[in-house]
Design a protein around this motif. Sequence first.
Motif, PDB file in Angstrom:
ATOM      1  N   GLU A  38      44.377   2.269  22.701  1.00 21.10           N
ATOM      2  CA  GLU A  38      43.594   2.324  21.465  1.00 21.10           C
ATOM      3  C   GLU A  38      44.406   1.811  20.282  1.00 21.10           C
ATOM      4  N   VAL A  39      45.702   2.155  20.254  1.00 22.99           N
ATOM      5  CA  VAL A  39      46.570   1.662  19.180  1.00 22.99           C
ATOM      6  C   VAL A  39      46.638   0.139  19.226  1.00 22.99           C
ATOM      7  N   ARG A  40      46.779  -0.421  20.421  1.00 26.39           N
ATOM      8  CA  ARG A  40      46.830  -1.877  20.561  1.00 26.39           C
ATOM      9  C   ARG A  40      45.522  -2.518  20.079  1.00 26.39           C
ATOM     10  N   ASP A  41      44.389  -1.919  20.445  1.00 27.16           N
ATOM     11  CA  ASP A  41      43.099  -2.450  19.982  1.00 27.16           C
ATOM     12  C   ASP A  41      42.985  -2.365  18.461  1.00 27.16           C
ATOM     13  N   ASN A  42      43.524  -1.284  17.897  1.00 23.10           N
ATOM     14  CA  ASN A  42      43.484  -1.138  16.438  1.00 23.10           C
ATOM     15  C   ASN A  42      44.367  -2.179  15.760  1.00 23.10           C
ATOM     16  N   TYR A  43      45.517  -2.467  16.365  1.00 22.09           N
ATOM     17  CA  TYR A  43      46.377  -3.536  15.830  1.00 22.09           C
ATOM     18  C   TYR A  43      45.619  -4.863  15.793  1.00 22.09           C
ATOM     19  N   ARG A  44      44.914  -5.162  16.868  1.00 20.73           N
ATOM     20  CA  ARG A  44      44.165  -6.422  16.921  1.00 20.73           C
ATOM     21  C   ARG A  44      43.104  -6.479  15.825  1.00 20.73           C
ATOM     22  N   ALA A  45      42.428  -5.361  15.609  1.00 19.37           N
ATOM     23  CA  ALA A  45      41.420  -5.318  14.548  1.00 19.37           C
ATOM     24  C   ALA A  45      42.061  -5.518  13.174  1.00 19.37           C
ATOM     25  N   PHE A  57      46.880 -15.959  21.230  1.00 20.08           N
ATOM     26  CA  PHE A  57      48.294 -15.730  21.550  1.00 20.08           C
ATOM     27  C   PHE A  57      48.877 -14.616  20.682  1.00 20.08           C
ATOM     28  N   THR A  58      48.487 -14.584  19.405  1.00 20.42           N
ATOM     29  CA  THR A  58      48.952 -13.529  18.503  1.00 20.42           C
ATOM     30  C   THR A  58      48.280 -12.201  18.818  1.00 20.42           C
ATOM     31  N   LEU A  59      46.963 -12.229  19.008  1.00 19.94           N
ATOM     32  CA  LEU A  59      46.224 -10.997  19.291  1.00 19.94           C
ATOM     33  C   LEU A  59      46.681 -10.350  20.595  1.00 19.94           C
ATOM     34  N   ASN A  60      47.121 -11.170  21.541  1.00 22.41           N
ATOM     35  CA  ASN A  60      47.587 -10.654  22.834  1.00 22.41           C
ATOM     36  C   ASN A  60      49.105 -10.565  22.898  1.00 22.41           C
ATOM     37  N   GLY A  61      49.752 -10.614  21.740  1.00 23.45           N
ATOM     38  CA  GLY A  61      51.212 -10.646  21.713  1.00 23.45           C
ATOM     39  C   GLY A  61      51.878  -9.294  21.725  1.00 23.45           C
ATOM     40  N   TYR A  73      56.794   9.240  27.726  1.00 25.80           N
ATOM     41  CA  TYR A  73      57.165   8.300  26.653  1.00 25.80           C
ATOM     42  C   TYR A  73      56.417   7.007  26.878  1.00 25.80           C
ATOM     43  N   VAL A  74      55.702   6.567  25.859  1.00 23.74           N
ATOM     44  CA  VAL A  74      54.982   5.306  25.939  1.00 23.74           C
ATOM     45  C   VAL A  74      55.482   4.393  24.821  1.00 23.74           C
ATOM     46  N   GLU A  75      55.545   3.109  25.105  1.00 28.05           N
ATOM     47  CA  GLU A  75      56.083   2.160  24.127  1.00 28.05           C
ATOM     48  C   GLU A  75      55.087   1.032  23.902  1.00 28.05           C
ATOM     49  N   ILE A  76      54.849   0.724  22.620  1.00 32.09           N
ATOM     50  CA  ILE A  76      54.014  -0.407  22.223  1.00 32.09           C
ATOM     51  C   ILE A  76      54.868  -1.317  21.352  1.00 32.09           C
ATOM     52  N   GLY A  77      54.967  -2.573  21.724  1.00 32.63           N
ATOM     53  CA  GLY A  77      55.816  -3.477  20.961  1.00 32.63           C
ATOM     54  C   GLY A  77      55.289  -4.894  20.964  1.00 32.63           C
ATOM     55  N   LEU A  78      55.953  -5.748  20.208  1.00 32.86           N
ATOM     56  CA  LEU A  78      55.617  -7.165  20.149  1.00 32.86           C
ATOM     57  C   LEU A  78      56.461  -7.917  21.172  1.00 32.86           C
ATOM     58  N   LYS A  79      55.833  -8.814  21.896  1.00 34.63           N
ATOM     59  CA  LYS A  79      56.522  -9.551  22.946  1.00 34.63           C
ATOM     60  C   LYS A  79      57.665 -10.375  22.363  1.00 34.63           C
ATOM     61  N   GLU A  80      58.803 -10.336  23.059  1.00 29.79           N
ATOM     62  CA  GLU A  80      60.005 -10.993  22.568  1.00 29.79           C
ATOM     63  C   GLU A  80      60.289 -12.314  23.262  1.00 29.79           C
ATOM     64  N   PHE A  81      59.472 -12.668  24.261  1.00 27.40           N
ATOM     65  CA  PHE A  81      59.692 -13.911  24.984  1.00 27.40           C
ATOM     66  C   PHE A  81      58.358 -14.643  25.128  1.00 27.40           C
ATOM     67  N   ALA A  82      58.434 -15.961  25.203  1.00 25.72           N
ATOM     68  CA  ALA A  82      57.245 -16.787  25.396  1.00 25.72           C
ATOM     69  C   ALA A  82      57.643 -18.016  26.191  1.00 25.72           C
ATOM     70  N   THR A  88      55.988 -13.699  19.728  1.00 21.37           N
ATOM     71  CA  THR A  88      55.247 -12.984  18.686  1.00 21.37           C
ATOM     72  C   THR A  88      56.177 -12.172  17.799  1.00 21.37           C
ATOM     73  N   SER A  89      57.175 -11.517  18.393  1.00 19.53           N
ATOM     74  CA  SER A  89      58.067 -10.661  17.618  1.00 19.53           C
ATOM     75  C   SER A  89      58.862 -11.454  16.593  1.00 19.53           C
ATOM     76  N   LYS A  90      59.062 -12.750  16.850  1.00 20.89           N
ATOM     77  CA  LYS A  90      59.850 -13.566  15.935  1.00 20.89           C
ATOM     78  C   LYS A  90      59.023 -14.028  14.740  1.00 20.89           C
ATOM     79  N   TYR A  91      57.860 -14.641  15.016  1.00 22.56           N
ATOM     80  CA  TYR A  91      57.133 -15.220  13.887  1.00 22.56           C
ATOM     81  C   TYR A  91      56.308 -14.198  13.111  1.00 22.56           C
ATOM     82  N   LEU A  92      56.093 -12.999  13.683  1.00 18.38           N
ATOM     83  CA  LEU A  92      55.393 -11.964  12.920  1.00 18.38           C
ATOM     84  C   LEU A  92      56.348 -11.105  12.091  1.00 18.38           C
ATOM     85  N   LEU A  93      57.640 -11.163  12.386  1.00 21.07           N
ATOM     86  CA  LEU A  93      58.596 -10.305  11.684  1.00 21.07           C
ATOM     87  C   LEU A  93      58.559 -10.504  10.167  1.00 21.07           C
ATOM     88  N   PRO A  94      58.542 -11.747   9.657  1.00 19.30           N
ATOM     89  CA  PRO A  94      58.445 -11.891   8.195  1.00 19.30           C
ATOM     90  C   PRO A  94      57.151 -11.331   7.621  1.00 19.30           C
TER      91      PRO A  94
END
Length: 250
Positions: A38-45, A57-61, A73-82, A88-94
């Motif tokens: 649900e958190v991931r879906d909310n991020y996309r929204a 690519f960004t919405l599924n990143g 323990y559950v982890e939600i993060g931005l993908k660090e490799f492509a 995604t983790s690189k270009y969304l950081l700014p």
Amino acid sequence: MTQPVTFDMNPMLKKVDMIKQVQIPFATSLALNNLAKEVRDNYRAEMKQRFRNPVPFTLNGMYIKASSKNNLYVEIGLKEFATKGNPTSKYLLPQIQGGKPYMTRFQKALRAKGFLAPGEIAIPTQSDYLRRNQYGNVMPSQYTEILYSLQAFRDSSAFTYRREAKRVRAARQYKIRTTAAYNESRGRYFPGIYLEDDMARQISDSALFWITRQRNLPPKFPYIPIGAAFAQKNWNRNFGHALAKAIATS
């Protein structure tokens, strides 16, 4: 006259112990995993609200590392490799913390070749010569075409592109005018990337990219506060549903 009635609480206590020892950890893990989705879906929204036409690519990143009843323990993060493009983790950081825009592979290739000075970036114009996808972004094929024409590839991609360009069609030619060249002789052509044919015809509005100074971006996507607020708001509901399911199926 009274008749005492006795109850054997041991079966109930065993049931309670089983719920405590087995079903509650199971329910907690189930609730965590459902909440993460649900958190991931909310991020996309939120991305669709805060960004203009975000690409799939960004919405599924984002990735999810699921929990288990032995590891709550559950982890939600931005993908660090492509495999292609930029992580995604690189270009969304700014966009998350503010600062200088992320230097894409295209920008890095231009800088490595010496076309961009430190602190400079090439930004797309509104030129009709730019090929754009349905999201309004420059097509990757044109980025490749420009780098090939400027001999600015930094890896073996040049060989693959040269083979494909010969097989499909002749590659278009581009010219670049650096800031240093402009400062030296000025003229009507500002620092940027132009189609070579149009430069020959002296059409100064044919620039596909302008070369300009990087500007600091303000934070636009507060990643952690968004996720934390949504999780806190929806945890009790998720745990209640998960516990009811765990007890019903125990």
